[in-house]
Scaffold this motif. Structure first.
Motif, PDB file in Angstrom:
ATOM      1  N   ASP A 198       0.844  -1.195   0.000  1.00  0.00           N
ATOM      2  CA  ASP A 198       0.000   0.000   0.000  1.00  0.00           C
ATOM      3  C   ASP A 198       0.877   1.243   0.000  1.00  0.00           C
ATOM      4  OD1 ASP A 198      -1.852   1.956   0.334  1.00  0.00           O
ATOM      5  OD2 ASP A 198      -2.638   1.234   2.260  1.00  0.00           O
ATOM      6  N   SER A 199       0.914   1.963  -1.121  1.00  0.00           N
ATOM      7  CA  SER A 199       1.747   3.160  -1.221  1.00  0.00           C
ATOM      8  C   SER A 199       1.163   4.338  -0.449  1.00  0.00           C
ATOM      9  CB  SER A 199       1.921   3.568  -2.692  1.00  0.00           C
ATOM     10  OG  SER A 199       0.691   4.014  -3.241  1.00  0.00           O
ATOM     11  N   MET A 200      -0.037   4.159   0.097  1.00  0.00           N
ATOM     12  CA  MET A 200      -0.633   5.197   0.930  1.00  0.00           C
ATOM     13  C   MET A 200      -0.436   4.908   2.413  1.00  0.00           C
ATOM     14  SD  MET A 200      -1.869   7.326  -1.270  1.00  0.00           S
ATOM     15  CE  MET A 200      -3.192   8.321  -0.598  1.00  0.00           C
ATOM     16  N   ASN A 201       0.431   3.958   2.719  1.00  0.00           N
ATOM     17  CA  ASN A 201       0.727   3.633   4.121  1.00  0.00           C
ATOM     18  C   ASN A 201       2.243   3.536   4.285  1.00  0.00           C
ATOM     19  OD1 ASN A 201       0.805   2.798   6.755  1.00  0.00           O
ATOM     20  ND2 ASN A 201      -0.637   1.099   6.495  1.00  0.00           N
ATOM     21  N   MET A 202       2.907   4.665   4.162  1.00  0.00           N
ATOM     22  CA  MET A 202       4.363   4.691   4.241  1.00  0.00           C
ATOM     23  C   MET A 202       4.880   4.307   5.627  1.00  0.00           C
ATOM     24  SD  MET A 202       5.649   5.553   1.239  1.00  0.00           S
ATOM     25  CE  MET A 202       4.515   4.233   0.805  1.00  0.00           C
ATOM     26  N   GLY A 203       4.096   4.624   6.666  1.00  0.00           N
ATOM     27  CA  GLY A 203       4.529   4.283   8.020  1.00  0.00           C
ATOM     28  C   GLY A 203       4.720   2.796   8.204  1.00  0.00           C
ATOM     29  N   ALA A 204       3.773   2.015   7.709  1.00  0.00           N
ATOM     30  CA  ALA A 204       3.867   0.562   7.835  1.00  0.00           C
ATOM     31  C   ALA A 204       5.011   0.002   7.004  1.00  0.00           C
ATOM     32  CB  ALA A 204       2.547  -0.079   7.401  1.00  0.00           C
ATOM     33  N   ALA A 205       5.282   0.623   5.854  1.00  0.00           N
ATOM     34  CA  ALA A 205       6.361   0.141   4.989  1.00  0.00           C
ATOM     35  C   ALA A 205       7.734   0.413   5.590  1.00  0.00           C
ATOM     36  CB  ALA A 205       6.245   0.804   3.615  1.00  0.00           C
ATOM     37  N   MET A 206       7.882   1.556   6.288  1.00  0.00           N
ATOM     38  CA  MET A 206       9.194   1.970   6.758  1.00  0.00           C
ATOM     39  C   MET A 206       9.500   1.592   8.203  1.00  0.00           C
ATOM     40  SD  MET A 206       9.577   5.721   4.938  1.00  0.00           S
ATOM     41  CE  MET A 206       8.107   6.440   5.653  1.00  0.00           C
ATOM     42  N   ALA A 207       8.483   1.381   9.017  1.00  0.00           N
ATOM     43  CA  ALA A 207       8.697   1.094  10.436  1.00  0.00           C
ATOM     44  C   ALA A 207       9.583  -0.134  10.682  1.00  0.00           C
ATOM     45  CB  ALA A 207       7.359   0.939  11.146  1.00  0.00           C
ATOM     46  N   PRO A 208       9.414  -1.240   9.941  1.00  0.00           N
ATOM     47  CA  PRO A 208      10.291  -2.390  10.188  1.00  0.00           C
ATOM     48  C   PRO A 208      11.770  -2.082   9.963  1.00  0.00           C
ATOM     49  CG  PRO A 208       8.343  -3.067   8.960  1.00  0.00           C
ATOM     50  CD  PRO A 208       8.329  -1.571   8.983  1.00  0.00           C
ATOM     51  N   ALA A 209      12.079  -1.280   8.945  1.00  0.00           N
ATOM     52  CA  ALA A 209      13.479  -0.917   8.700  1.00  0.00           C
ATOM     53  C   ALA A 209      14.025  -0.065   9.832  1.00  0.00           C
ATOM     54  CB  ALA A 209      13.591  -0.166   7.368  1.00  0.00           C
ATOM     55  N   ALA A 210      13.195   0.867  10.330  1.00  0.00           N
ATOM     56  CA  ALA A 210      13.617   1.698  11.453  1.00  0.00           C
ATOM     57  C   ALA A 210      13.858   0.858  12.701  1.00  0.00           C
ATOM     58  CB  ALA A 210      12.565   2.769  11.737  1.00  0.00           C
TER      59      ALA A 210
END
Length: 342
Positions: A198-210
């Motif tokens: 989902d490109s409208m949910n950047m938080g979910a995409a990036m949180a694991p990397a953080a």
């Protein structure tokens, strides 16, 4: 003395200093909670240009000029620029900075580009390859929407998980002496894919990397959350923050007490209609420059872990149905009088 720490980190024997920084933002950012702290707020998001892309280049040009001016340096005093943006082939950077005629390393770390630029710039100065470098990045709401989602004129409804791409540019001059803050170490992240599409949910995409990077930083330096006054992510927003806290806690660390996110700080969620918060290369760069770095410089914050995050997608990957993996770059910034320790 080895400067390598653990498997992904460096601790600099001679820590490079942040000599100056500058922030340039658009109208919406200027109306937010940090509005009075930015160096330049433009009343129009076009910045006097004919296109969104040209306006982003202008932001970079202005931010670079302001940062160099604060450090009393001229373009010929800067050995290298490390810079990038969200546009295809980093065109905002190329067109915005070409007239300075400073050797340029063009970077793409998506919204983590500020951390990538600061990391590489710090490595360059610490190794003695340059006396002064410029780390720089930008993003623009309209150009990002146009490239990755929908044209602004389409006026699509945004889900609550969506973040608002910050219109802004942040620039930092690094040198080997003279600053009130310094970069004592870095932790470089890995590409992390949790299957988000989902490109409208950047938080979910990036949180694991953080989460992965923060935990690795603790392990590499033998530290715990309490060793940092603040752990500051770049672009997770409210949705990503909740995911981050859980993932880090699953690894045995609780960062809920000293974690902050630039995407949460830069906008007022209730009055500005920014859903989950802010994102974009300019989000972490301008918030660090305007809000957090001054607190390090005056000693209010002695040591912070700055972790901008990026969603590594493109028009091609998204249209082909690929996942949206994330990455992160960790930068340890300390008050200049703070003694570095492992």
């Amino acid at each position: 003395m080895t400067q390598q720490m653990g498997s992904q980190s460096l601790q600099f024997a001679e820590a490079p200093f942040i000599l100056s920084s500058a922030s340039v933002v658009g109208k919406k950012e200027g109306e937010g909670p940090l509005g009075k702290s930015f160096d330049m707020v433009c009343s129009s998001d076009k910045f006097g240009e004919d296109s969104w892309e040209e306006s982003e280049s202008t932001m970079q040009k202005e931010a670079a000029a302001l940062a160099m001016g604060k450090a009393s340096l001229k373009p010929e005093d800067i050995r290298y620029i490390f810079a990038g943006d969200l546009l295809g082939q980093t065109i905002a950077t190329s067109f915005g900075l070409m007239n300075y005629e400073i050797p340029l390393f063009g970077l793409y770390g998506a919204c983590s580009t500020c951390g990538e630029a600061l990391s590489l710039g710090a490595m360059c100065v610490a190794a003695g390859y340059a006396d002064h470098v410029l780390a720089l990045t930008s993003s623009h709401f309209a150009s990002a929407e146009k490239q990755f989602r929908f044209p602004v004129e389409y006026a699509n409804q945004r889900p609550l998980s969506a973040t608002w791409t910050v219109t802004g540019s942040g620039a930092f001059v690094l040198g080997n002496s003279g600053g009130k803050s310094k970069i004592t170490g870095i932790t470089t992240g890995v590409i992390t894919d949790y299957g988000i599409r989902d490109s409208m949910n950047m938080g979910a995409a990036m949180a694991p990397a953080a989460a992965k990077l923060i935990v690795q930083n603790f392990k590499d330096f033998g530290r715990t959350p309490k060793d940092y006054d603040k752990i500051i992510t770049g672009d997770l927003g409210y949705v990503g923050q909740e995911i981050l806290w859980k993932l880090v806690k699953d690894e045995g660390y609780d960062i809920s007490g000293n974690h902050m996110d630039c995407g949460i700080e830069i906008f007022d969620q209730k009055t500005q209609g920014t859903q989950s918060g802010g994102s974009g290369c300019g989000c972490s760069a301008t918030t660090l420059s305007a809000h957090f770095l001054p607190q390090v410089e005056d000693g209010t914050l002695k040591r912070i872990l700055f972790v901008p995050t990026g969603a590594m997608l493109s028009q091609v990957s998204f249209n082909e149905g690929q996942n949206v993996p994330g990455t992160a770059h960790g930068v340890i910034i300390e008050h200049a009088c703070q003694k570095a320790e492992a």
